[in-house]
Design an enzyme around this catalytic site. Sequence first.
Site, short mmCIF file in Angstrom:
data_model
loop_
_atom_site.label_atom_id
_atom_site.label_comp_id
_atom_site.label_asym_id
_atom_site.label_seq_id
_atom_site.Cartn_x
_atom_site.Cartn_y
_atom_site.Cartn_z
N GLU A 116 37.37 49.59 38.58
CA GLU A 116 39.27 49.22 38.72
C GLU A 116 38.88 48.78 37.38
O GLU A 116 38.76 47.92 36.98
CB GLU A 116 39.00 48.85 39.92
CG GLU A 116 40.14 48.67 40.12
CD GLU A 116 40.61 47.57 41.44
OE1 GLU A 116 39.16 46.94 41.89
OE2 GLU A 116 41.58 47.89 41.77
N GLY A 129 35.93 37.97 40.11
CA GLY A 129 35.00 37.13 41.05
C GLY A 129 34.90 38.31 41.74
O GLY A 129 33.36 38.42 42.13
N ALA A 130 34.72 40.29 42.13
CA ALA A 130 33.89 41.28 42.88
C ALA A 130 34.80 42.42 42.72
O ALA A 130 35.96 42.32 42.68
CB ALA A 130 33.46 40.19 44.57
N MET A 131 34.10 43.19 42.87
CA MET A 131 34.41 44.89 43.15
C MET A 131 34.17 45.52 44.86
O MET A 131 33.00 45.21 44.73
CB MET A 131 34.23 45.13 42.06
CG MET A 131 34.52 46.69 42.34
SD MET A 131 37.02 46.69 42.09
CE MET A 131 36.96 48.25 42.75
N GLU A 132 34.68 45.60 45.27
CA GLU A 132 35.04 46.48 46.46
C GLU A 132 34.13 48.40 46.70
O GLU A 132 35.26 48.67 47.40
CB GLU A 132 36.27 46.86 47.26
CG GLU A 132 37.27 47.11 46.81
CD GLU A 132 38.66 46.66 45.67
OE1 GLU A 132 38.14 45.95 45.43
OE2 GLU A 132 39.25 47.08 45.77
N ASN A 133 33.59 48.03 45.73
CA ASN A 133 33.16 50.01 45.57
C ASN A 133 32.48 50.85 47.12
O ASN A 133 32.05 49.58 47.49
CB ASN A 133 31.90 49.55 44.37
CG ASN A 133 32.21 48.79 43.22
OD1 ASN A 133 33.26 49.59 42.55
ND2 ASN A 133 31.84 48.34 42.62
N GLU A 183 45.66 44.68 47.68
CA GLU A 183 45.59 43.66 46.96
C GLU A 183 46.01 42.14 47.98
O GLU A 183 45.69 41.32 48.37
CB GLU A 183 45.36 42.65 45.81
CG GLU A 183 44.76 43.55 45.16
CD GLU A 183 42.95 43.35 45.17
OE1 GLU A 183 43.03 42.35 46.17
OE2 GLU A 183 42.41 44.42 44.74
N HIS A 223 38.53 45.19 52.18
CA HIS A 223 38.82 46.01 51.51
C HIS A 223 38.09 47.64 51.77
O HIS A 223 39.09 48.51 51.25
CB HIS A 223 38.76 46.05 50.02
CG HIS A 223 39.04 45.31 49.15
ND1 HIS A 223 40.64 45.89 48.95
CD2 HIS A 223 39.20 44.55 48.19
CE1 HIS A 223 41.37 44.87 47.99
NE2 HIS A 223 40.44 44.37 47.32
N GLU A 275 36.41 41.91 49.47
CA GLU A 275 35.71 42.68 49.41
C GLU A 275 35.26 43.56 50.63
O GLU A 275 35.43 44.87 50.54
CB GLU A 275 34.52 42.39 48.92
CG GLU A 275 34.88 42.01 47.67
CD GLU A 275 35.78 42.44 46.68
OE1 GLU A 275 36.37 43.43 46.67
OE2 GLU A 275 36.59 41.01 46.39
N1 0A1 Z 1 40.19 44.64 42.74
C1 0A1 Z 1 39.08 43.96 42.52
C2 0A1 Z 1 39.01 42.78 41.55
C3 0A1 Z 1 39.62 43.84 40.52
C4 0A1 Z 1 39.80 44.25 39.70
C5 0A1 Z 1 39.40 44.64 38.87
C6 0A1 Z 1 38.11 44.51 37.78
O1 0A1 Z 1 37.71 45.11 36.95
C7 0A1 Z 1 36.56 44.11 36.11
C8 0A1 Z 1 37.14 43.27 38.48
C9 0A1 Z 1 37.84 43.08 40.32
C10 0A1 Z 1 39.32 42.97 44.19
O2 0A1 Z 1 40.47 42.80 44.83
O3 0A1 Z 1 38.55 41.93 44.37
ZN ZN Z 2 40.88 42.54 46.24
#
Ligand code: 0A1
Ligand code: ZN
Length: 896
Positions: free
Chosen positions: A125, A265-269, A324, A305, A302
């Site tokens: 993302e 912070g983190a990522m919701e893969n 978000e 999400h 996460e």
């Molecule tokens: N979707 C994630 C936030 C996120 C966006 C971009 C990134 O790239 C480095 C990483 C994380 C969230 O809302 O937690």
């Molecule tokens: Zn998010």
Amino acid sequence: MRTDTPQTIHRKDYAAPNYLVDTVEMGFDLEPAATRVATRIAMYRNPAAAGRDIVLFGEELELVALRLNGKTLAKGDYRLAGHVLTIPAAPAKAVLEIETVTHPDRNTSLMGLYVSNGNFFTQCEAEGFRKITFFPDRPDVMAKYTVMLRADKKKYPVLLSNGNLVEQGNLPDGRHYAKWEDPFKKPSYLFALVAGDLVCQEEKYKLKSGREVLLQVWVEEGNLDKTQHAMDSLKNSIAWDVDRFGLELDLDRFMIVAVGDFNMGAMENKGLNIFNTKYVLANPRIATDVDFANIEAVVGHEYFHNWTGNRVTCRDWFQLSLKEGLTVFRDQEFSADMIGTDSGRAVKRIDDVRVLRQAQFPEDAGPMAHPVRPDSYVEINNFYTVTIYEKGAEVVRMYQTLLGRKGFRKGMDLYFKRHDGQAVTCDDFRAAMADANKRDLTQFERWYSQSGTPQVDASARYDAKGKILELTLEQTCPATPGQKKKQPFHIPVAVGLLDAKGRDMPLKLEGESGADATGTRVLELTKARQTFRFTGVNEAPVPSILRGFSAPVVLKVDYSDAELAFLMAHDSDPFNRWEAGQRLAMRRLLNLTVAVQAARQSGHVVAVDTVLNNIEHDGALADALRATLNDASLDPAFRELALTLPSETMIAEQMEVIDPHAIHIARQFLRRSLARALRDDLLAAYRANRVPGAYSPDAASAGRRALKNVALSYLAELDDAEALSLAQCQDEEANNMTDRLAALAALLNSTASGKSEALQGFYDEFESEALVIDKWFTLQATARDADVNTVRSLAGHPAFTLKNPNRARSLIFSFCNGNPSAFHALDGNGYSFWAEQVIALNGSNPQVAARLARSLDRWRKYTPALQEKMRLALQQVASSPNLSRDVSEVVTKALA
Ligand code: 0A1
Ligand code: ZN
């Protein structure tokens, strides 16, 4: 790095993709220096689009092979211009086979496939997938993925990707493989892989429906003693989403992986959440109460999400707040429910509003102001903002305020019924809320399209004869970039009326029949100016307006000091009770700041304290704070918030022209005089709120520690042996990081001797704990006597590196954003330092560089001398060579 002028992308130019994707099969041969990626994409022409060209995106890739329906494409069969690969006039069904090579060990941007501490991670993302292969890398293209990972078995014993593990085994030459299949359609930004030497805490967990799922938290060897809280938070999140929204985990396996190098912070893969270590690793020795709470919130965020973002995703990146804002709202509610008490909920609400005011209100008033659903952007990574996240969450919260919890749930149910498996827009969400509740929410759309923080002016007039209270509300919204004139918003304003004893009065509007509602009612302000007439009001009330902060607005009310003290003591709404105290303190702080400026101008610098003492002589604020501090019926966490003065940044935002030094002197003065006035009460609160026994991060214990430690920080303002010895003892005896850090901060900001020994002792003890060393840097960057030279010398410390985002944030960002009076030093050295760091980061990590670049957003609000120095620093960055699109957008908008 760009050489041409960055292009602006406009929302109005959205066009559906020419081709959609059924399935994606990927094979990775993972090597740090050169990873080979083979991708097969089964595509078909989109009946909803007119074009016949296949459009793919790719960045920093070596294209090795490209085949269409089995036939190798020659150079003339496709066009590669910049980051766009076009295959013109393609057949209705197209199977594309693409081979690319990437260089993960050289990838310092931490987007796409990269190496961190010898392990492989991905971040896709918003547009990182295109750094892995050529692809229609846009969120409205959803497909099913099968992924084969191959790597050296010894170096990378763990191979993870989205979904379910369907096969694994050995390969020749000491290599092995794992095949993963994700049963759900997803956009490419939710793709992830992890390969490395990791270990996990795992647990089988039974869902409410009876299905058993496997939960795992993956970390580096040596960190397994820090995963329990994340695991507990994950289980709580799973249970909460079923209870509150009827949403169950749809996968058989859910993984969290911690990585030390991460931009956010983190990522919701899907099924494979990748986290910054900061939001996973915790035990009492290394993590504070705030860390524990943040981990719970981010794990929740996460996880939530999975439905709000993954099952239903965004049509395009302009709709980012669709996922978000909604997911932040959900994590805020989750955290509040985890505390469980009404007062705990209120404390959480106050915390959230503080973040909004401290960070989002300034953004909404600055050069990067944008609507919750922006109309344009240059670099999407610059739009992961507090406006999209926190203001977006406030917008979602307003639906709940207007429709009630039940109505909101109905709207959510309809949203999933209509859109599961789709990529949709903020309008679709609003339509679901409106239709499920048979409400017209047309005007509510302005919360998405208009930027800027609305101001609501409230005035009350009491007619004793008619027993009528007239409440007039007037709304305005300042001009923001690209938006001169604003239309009225649909604003829910929760109000109550207090009688002379401080009790809530009945609330009946003129013309209404039926029983009177006592307590709070939500007025709907939809016009520029509206008057609400309450009848049967037997005495002149004190109105309590915008209870619970029912809308993200600035409320202006002309309260007297006495009324504020009254609300502070009696309002049944804890948010407004806290708010009254903040208003009182802010009033005092602004007066003091003006007095500092006046004294300085008249050359009476030495007399500043005398001038200030004269202002502070009435002690009304101290009395009101004393009453709150000593009120044992109040939650300690609430009392801590009440005792915390508005930050220097908050005070700055209230001023026409920001004078950071005067603000600092004024705030410090007030802290000292409150410490003096409340000394005995603070000592008593300190003693009464020690938490004996083993550490637990629960909200009640954390609240007591917070109150104790705020008392300590006040007491340390006094050159007082007793206070300093409390801090010293606490530093030596603490059994947790919260108390340890609070003691150290108190010592650092006092006149105590032995500061450098204490800092060195702390460093030696925690040298191998990266997250604690981050705290060590932050502590020094934000210390009261720190200046740019302190920070420069810390930047030369062997443990410092700009390459690790957490470390860069711990020192550089903390100084530039968290130590305003030192950063804005009159000689402008803070700004030169800032420019150097932005330029250095721009070369390695544009995303992080652009975040730092935002520290000068508000430059036009400062005193002329500072403004000029800031402008020069901005220009220095703007004219530096090889500027990334990310940094360029920020500084260009700042200078515009
Ligand atoms: N979707 C994630 C936030 C996120 C966006 C971009 C990134 O790239 C480095 C990483 C994380 C969230 O809302 O937690
Ligand atoms: Zn998010």
